[in-house]
Design an enzyme around this catalytic site. Structure first.
Site, PDB file in Angstrom:
ATOM      1  N   THR A 161       0.846  -1.115  -0.058  1.00 26.28           N
ATOM      2  CA  THR A 161      -0.033   0.033   0.085  1.00 26.28           C
ATOM      3  C   THR A 161       0.858   1.309   0.127  1.00 26.28           C
ATOM      4  O   THR A 161       0.430   2.250  -0.665  1.00 26.28           O
ATOM      5  CB  THR A 161      -0.872  -0.090   1.250  1.00 26.28           C
ATOM      6  OG1 THR A 161      -1.698  -0.979   1.290  1.00 26.28           O
ATOM      7  CG2 THR A 161      -1.934   1.248   1.136  1.00 26.28           C
ATOM      8  N   LYS A 168      -0.382  -2.756  13.302  1.00 25.73           N
ATOM      9  CA  LYS A 168      -1.203  -3.542  12.543  1.00 25.73           C
ATOM     10  C   LYS A 168      -0.874  -5.047  12.633  1.00 25.73           C
ATOM     11  O   LYS A 168       0.474  -5.427  12.161  1.00 25.73           O
ATOM     12  CB  LYS A 168      -1.218  -3.076  11.052  1.00 25.73           C
ATOM     13  CG  LYS A 168      -1.816  -3.983  10.068  1.00 25.73           C
ATOM     14  CD  LYS A 168      -1.170  -3.454   8.551  1.00 25.73           C
ATOM     15  CE  LYS A 168      -1.695  -4.383   7.623  1.00 25.73           C
ATOM     16  NZ  LYS A 168      -3.063  -3.872   7.187  1.00 25.73           N
ATOM     17  N   GLU A 181     -11.503  -4.056  13.283  1.00 17.07           N
ATOM     18  CA  GLU A 181     -11.968  -3.051  12.321  1.00 17.07           C
ATOM     19  C   GLU A 181     -12.592  -3.764  11.081  1.00 17.07           C
ATOM     20  O   GLU A 181     -12.007  -4.463  10.323  1.00 17.07           O
ATOM     21  CB  GLU A 181     -10.896  -2.389  11.591  1.00 17.07           C
ATOM     22  CG  GLU A 181     -11.103  -1.633  10.288  1.00 17.07           C
ATOM     23  CD  GLU A 181      -9.855  -0.890   9.659  1.00 17.07           C
ATOM     24  OE1 GLU A 181      -8.617  -1.408  10.216  1.00 17.07           O
ATOM     25  OE2 GLU A 181     -10.051   0.040   8.683  1.00 17.07           O
ATOM     26  N   LYS A 194     -12.945  -0.029  15.194  1.00 16.88           N
ATOM     27  CA  LYS A 194     -12.989   0.812  14.111  1.00 16.88           C
ATOM     28  C   LYS A 194     -13.813   0.741  12.956  1.00 16.88           C
ATOM     29  O   LYS A 194     -13.874  -0.491  12.593  1.00 16.88           O
ATOM     30  CB  LYS A 194     -11.268   0.592  13.510  1.00 16.88           C
ATOM     31  CG  LYS A 194     -11.006   1.611  12.531  1.00 16.88           C
ATOM     32  CD  LYS A 194      -9.424   1.737  12.343  1.00 16.88           C
ATOM     33  CE  LYS A 194      -9.054   2.438  10.795  1.00 16.88           C
ATOM     34  NZ  LYS A 194      -7.716   2.963  10.954  1.00 16.88           N
ATOM     35  N   SER A 199     -11.077   6.526   7.190  1.00 16.24           N
ATOM     36  CA  SER A 199     -11.663   7.418   6.116  1.00 16.24           C
ATOM     37  C   SER A 199     -12.115   6.721   4.770  1.00 16.24           C
ATOM     38  O   SER A 199     -13.053   7.135   4.369  1.00 16.24           O
ATOM     39  CB  SER A 199     -10.645   8.549   5.874  1.00 16.24           C
ATOM     40  OG  SER A 199      -9.217   7.908   5.609  1.00 16.24           O
ATOM     41  N   GLY A 227     -11.283   6.460   1.674  1.00 23.81           N
ATOM     42  CA  GLY A 227     -11.491   7.047   0.447  1.00 23.81           C
ATOM     43  C   GLY A 227     -12.150   8.169   0.389  1.00 23.81           C
ATOM     44  O   GLY A 227     -12.206   8.987  -0.724  1.00 23.81           O
ATOM     45  N   ARG A 244      -5.557   7.780   5.104  1.00 20.26           N
ATOM     46  CA  ARG A 244      -5.398   8.864   3.908  1.00 20.26           C
ATOM     47  C   ARG A 244      -5.827  10.424   4.421  1.00 20.26           C
ATOM     48  O   ARG A 244      -5.376  11.148   4.046  1.00 20.26           O
ATOM     49  CB  ARG A 244      -6.263   8.350   2.676  1.00 20.26           C
ATOM     50  CG  ARG A 244      -5.441   7.255   2.106  1.00 20.26           C
ATOM     51  CD  ARG A 244      -6.595   6.623   1.255  1.00 20.26           C
ATOM     52  NE  ARG A 244      -7.430   5.571   2.081  1.00 20.26           N
ATOM     53  CZ  ARG A 244      -8.134   4.759   1.435  1.00 20.26           C
ATOM     54  NH1 ARG A 244      -8.442   4.654   0.153  1.00 20.26           N
ATOM     55  NH2 ARG A 244      -8.865   4.003   2.416  1.00 20.26           N
TER      56      ARG A 244
HETATM   57  P1  13P Z   1      -8.040   5.050   5.825  1.00 17.54           P
HETATM   58  O1  13P Z   1      -8.503   5.922   6.876  1.00 17.54           O
HETATM   59  O2  13P Z   1      -7.168   5.566   4.653  1.00 17.54           O
HETATM   60  O3  13P Z   1      -9.322   4.239   5.197  1.00 17.54           O
HETATM   61  O4  13P Z   1      -7.088   4.062   6.475  1.00 17.54           O
HETATM   62  C1  13P Z   1      -7.466   3.586   7.824  1.00 17.54           C
HETATM   63  C2  13P Z   1      -7.002   2.363   8.019  1.00 17.54           C
HETATM   64  O5  13P Z   1      -6.292   2.141   9.003  1.00 17.54           O
HETATM   65  C3  13P Z   1      -7.692   1.224   7.263  1.00 17.54           C
HETATM   66  O6  13P Z   1      -7.294  -0.056   7.914  1.00 17.54           O
END
Ligand code: 13P
Length: 334
Positions: free
Chosen positions: A29, A97, A177, A219, A261, A263, A292
């Site tokens: 990524t 992560k 998440e 999340k 977020s 996108g 992002r």
């Molecule tokens: P975004 O806010 O860019 O979606 O990333 C948050 C994230 O940690 C996704 O796993």
């Protein structure tokens, strides 16, 4: 590790007016993000960029924690201070992560399941020693023709619950998440139904696996129109639908909910969070864990002239943190 200590960490992650910066992009990524702005994807550039973000002056005014990738938690500032120690010394809780990304779910075209449970107990032990105090696992739910299936939702919920139980056993707060993707033409009602089913399944699995909710963080993705939906829901509708969906599925004992977020534009991500918090008191703090929407403006600035724009890029990170911190209180002004 006692549940009280886990609960204390979880509460600190969603302290009033504070949220999380997600800088846990996997190697693949971050390669995409760097390529988009013309930065070479070397280990030193990744280190330098993460240093820029984490050493932003006064970041802890609005940021309670940061999610790192495996490579990053092993790296240091140019002065040789390990990032996790730098963060702890500066009032920012280190997170990590721990999932190993999504893989096709066999037998279910267009659906994915997140892997990474094998050896997770040992990896969590090491991350704790490296300074991590919370850990993130991202499941991905696609919306499309005949998807998601109940099987996909169930498989991802089971994996999330097993990871969450392991985290608590090893003294880390799980940040669970389940991301319902924005990709597609679907409307906000479809997103609502899928998010509701996903969260119901998730909290059922967490219960079955003896995960203590008072030491966990959700999340979540917002309830929002698909990116290609011709009829985009407005800010108020996103805020009301998201809050209603969460209220009907998430137990009140959970210390907090943070959003990805996904996108959305920087401004939309902030405006949606602000509108939710203007709806009044909710059972849990609603804050942010943006990747992002926290970083993209700063990355573009830094990329223009990697050294010259350093201070400006850090000012931008601080400004995004301030806007989102204010939105977490419902006090953001456009
Ligand atoms: P975004 O806010 O860019 O979606 O990333 C948050 C994230 O940690 C996704 O796993």
């Amino acid at each position: 590790m006692s549940i009280e200590q886990l609960a204390e960490t979880a509460q600190a992650m969603v302290a009033p007016g504070k949220g999380i910066i997600a800088i846990d992009e996997s190697s693949g990524t971050i390669a995409k993000r760097f390529a988009a702005v013309g930065i070479e994807n070397t280990e030193e550039n990744r280190r330098a960029y993460r240093e820029l973000l984490l050493t932003t002056p006064k970041l802890n005014e609005y940021i309670s924690g940061a999610i790192l990738f495996d490579e990053t938690i092993r790296q240091s500032t140019r002065d040789g201070v390990p990032f996790a120690r730098y963060m702890a010394d500066n009032g920012i809780i280190p997170g990590i992560k721990v999932d190993k990304g999504t893989h096709p779910l066999a037998g279910f075209p267009d659906e994915v399941v997140t892997e990474g449970l094998d050896g997770l107990r040992e990896r969590l032990k090491e991350y704790y020693q490296l300074g991590a105090r919370f850990a993130k696992w991202r499941a991905v739910i696609n919306i499309g023709d005949d998807v998601p299936t109940g099987t996909c939702i169930e498989a991802n919920s089971q994996a999330l619950a097993r990871y969450a139980a392991l985290c608590q056993e090893q003294g880390l707060v799980p940040m669970v998440e389940p991301e319902v993707l924005m990709d597609g033409e679907h409307d906000i009602e479809t997103c609502y139904e899928v998010t509701e089913a996903t969260l119901r399944s998730l909290f059922g699995a967490l219960y079955e696996h003896n995960v203590l909710l008072e030491g966990a963080i959700l999340k979540a993705s917002m309830v929002i129109s698909g990116k290609d939906c011709p009829d985009q829901a407005g800010t108020e509708e996103v805020a009301e639908s998201t809050v209603m969906c969460l209220k009907s599925t998430v137990p009140a004992i959970l210390p907090g909910i943070v959003f990805l977020s996904g996108g959305q534009s920087d401004e939309d991500a902030t405006a949606h969070l602000n509108a939710m918090n203007q709806l009044g008191q909710h059972p849990w703090p609603l804050s942010f864990s943006y990747g992002r929407a926290m970083q993209q403006a700063a990355l573009a600035l830094w990329a223009k002239d990697m050294k010259g724009n350093y201070a400006k890029a850090q000012e931008t990170v601080h400004a995004r943190a301030r806007d989102n911190g204010q939105a977490a209180l419902g006090q953001w002004k456009k």
